[in-house]
Enzyme design. Structure first.
Site, PDB file in Angstrom:
ATOM      1  N   GLU A  58      27.204   8.920 -35.568  1.00  0.00           N
ATOM      2  CA  GLU A  58      27.591   7.624 -35.009  1.00  0.00           C
ATOM      3  C   GLU A  58      28.412   7.814 -33.735  1.00  0.00           C
ATOM      4  OE1 GLU A  58      29.624   3.590 -36.729  1.00  0.00           O
ATOM      5  OE2 GLU A  58      30.882   5.386 -36.657  1.00  0.00           O
ATOM      6  N   TRP A  80      24.563   1.378 -40.125  1.00  0.00           N
ATOM      7  CA  TRP A  80      24.420   0.154 -39.327  1.00  0.00           C
ATOM      8  C   TRP A  80      23.183  -0.646 -39.705  1.00  0.00           C
ATOM      9  CZ3 TRP A  80      27.539  -2.170 -35.776  1.00  0.00           C
ATOM     10  CH2 TRP A  80      28.660  -1.440 -35.332  1.00  0.00           C
ATOM     11  N   TYR A 133      29.492  -1.156 -29.172  1.00  0.00           N
ATOM     12  CA  TYR A 133      30.369  -0.076 -28.724  1.00  0.00           C
ATOM     13  C   TYR A 133      29.815   0.805 -27.602  1.00  0.00           C
ATOM     14  CZ  TYR A 133      32.906  -1.290 -32.971  1.00  0.00           C
ATOM     15  OH  TYR A 133      33.586  -1.977 -33.936  1.00  0.00           O
ATOM     16  N   CYS A 183      35.051  -4.177 -34.127  1.00  0.00           N
ATOM     17  CA  CYS A 183      36.229  -4.173 -35.003  1.00  0.00           C
ATOM     18  C   CYS A 183      37.287  -3.240 -34.425  1.00  0.00           C
ATOM     19  CB  CYS A 183      35.848  -3.734 -36.408  1.00  0.00           C
ATOM     20  SG  CYS A 183      34.806  -4.922 -37.278  1.00  0.00           S
ATOM     21  N   ARG A 203      41.001  -4.635 -34.896  1.00  0.00           N
ATOM     22  CA  ARG A 203      41.307  -6.037 -35.214  1.00  0.00           C
ATOM     23  C   ARG A 203      41.014  -6.382 -36.672  1.00  0.00           C
ATOM     24  NH1 ARG A 203      36.871  -9.103 -36.140  1.00  0.00           N
ATOM     25  NH2 ARG A 203      34.893  -8.230 -35.455  1.00  0.00           N
ATOM     26  N   ASP A 206      37.969  -2.919 -42.869  1.00  0.00           N
ATOM     27  CA  ASP A 206      37.483  -2.820 -44.239  1.00  0.00           C
ATOM     28  C   ASP A 206      38.084  -1.532 -44.809  1.00  0.00           C
ATOM     29  OD1 ASP A 206      36.048  -2.230 -46.535  1.00  0.00           O
ATOM     30  OD2 ASP A 206      34.080  -2.567 -45.651  1.00  0.00           O
TER      31      ASP A 206
END
Length: 301
Positions: A58, A80, A133, A183, A203, A206
């Site tokens: 990733e 994803w 991203y 996130c 922000r 999980d």
């Protein structure tokens, strides 16, 4: 990884019940910070097995500026998949046919992933997450933030502007259509005493599923940037906004908290790599990682 366990305990003991976008429900706190000294070991959670393969691929995907899951699924990474799959069902009018998380939904997801892997045209149309991203890191309104921040670390190490942002308000609506607005939104580097540190502001976190990945990913990114800039390893500082446990992760969190953290592993990077964009999967070696078994939990999409 006592810091991570302390965070889970804090949420379970003092968190507030909140609704959320997925309809799952969470227990949440607001504003929390963890600090990891990278000289003390690689901060990979040991009280459950975390798959480094997914983290590395990733991160390489982000650094390539890629935003399509085709690269990930071809390398056996599925973290994803659910977001473009749900978008695909909506676009093709099949959302009602395959209720989320039903057995039919799971089988259709497998079929979707296999098609992305083998059909380039299908992948191009339905595997795209939007300007998430990788796009923002490498092409934020025409700015290659990764190249620029590395050049600045080398030439202006005392700068207070060593920052990369994934939060592009103009493109948030586009990101939200097939994926998620970022996130982990912004990170800043800091050079002191010949060592590189990094602070991430996230922000939305999980905590059971995502945060162990985020910690390891940004710790690894810090090490990679340090190497190509000729610096040692400092700290990774993880600052969280809404830090939450999903209501269907509470039993798993309790199980993990019943396990005593083990010694951290060591991460070795191929010292011959001199450019951040030249790293390959084979350039990373994790040593002495002996975690407890993994703990399964559903992803909230």
């Amino acid at each position: 990884m006592k810091q991570y366990h302390d965070l889970m305990r804090l949420i379970l003991e003092k968190g507030t019940k909140k609704t959320d976008r997925t309809g799952t429900g969470t227990i949440s706190i607001f504003g929390h910070q963890m600090r990891f000294d990278l000289s003390e070991g690689f901060p990979l959670v040991t009280t459950k097995k975390v798959h480094l393969r997914s983290i590395v691929y990733e991160l390489l995907w982000f650094l390539q500026g890629d935003t399509n899951i085709e690269y990930l699924v071809k390398n056996g990474v599925g973290i994803w998949n659910e977001w473009p799959f749900q978008s695909y069902l909506k676009q093709t009018g099949q959302e009602e046919v395959y209720p989320k998380y039903s057995e039919e939904w799971k089988e259709k997801l497998k079929e979707f992933v296999e098609t992305v892997k083998t059909d380039a045209a299908f992948a191009k149309k339905y595997g795209e997450l939007g300007p998430v991203y990788g796009k923002q890191w490498r092409d934020f309104e025409g700015v290659d933030q990764i190249t620029d921040v590395i050049n600045d670390i080398k030439s202006k190490p005392d700068s207070r502007r060593l920052m990369v942002s994934a939060w592009n308000p103009k493109e948030i609506p586009v990101m939200a259509k097939s994926g998620l607005p970022p996130c982990h939104t912004i990170f800043q580097f800091y050079v002191a005493d010949g060592k590189l540190s990094c602070q991430l502001y996230q922000r939305s976190a999980d905590v059971f599923l995502g945060v162990p990945f985020n910690i390891a990913s940004y710790a690894l990114l810090t090490m990679m940037v340090a190497q190509v800039c000729g610096l040692g390893y400092g700290d990774f500082v993880h600052t969280l906004g809404d830090a939450h446990l999903y209501s269907n992760h509470l039993e798993q969190a309790e199980l993990q908290l019943s396990r005593e953290p083990l010694p951290l592993p060591t991460m070795e990077l191929n010292k011959n790599v001199k450019s951040i964009f030249d790293f390959q999967y084979e350039d990373f070696k994790l040593l002495n990682y002996e975690p407890y078994p993994g703990i399964k939990a559903p992803v909230a999409v």
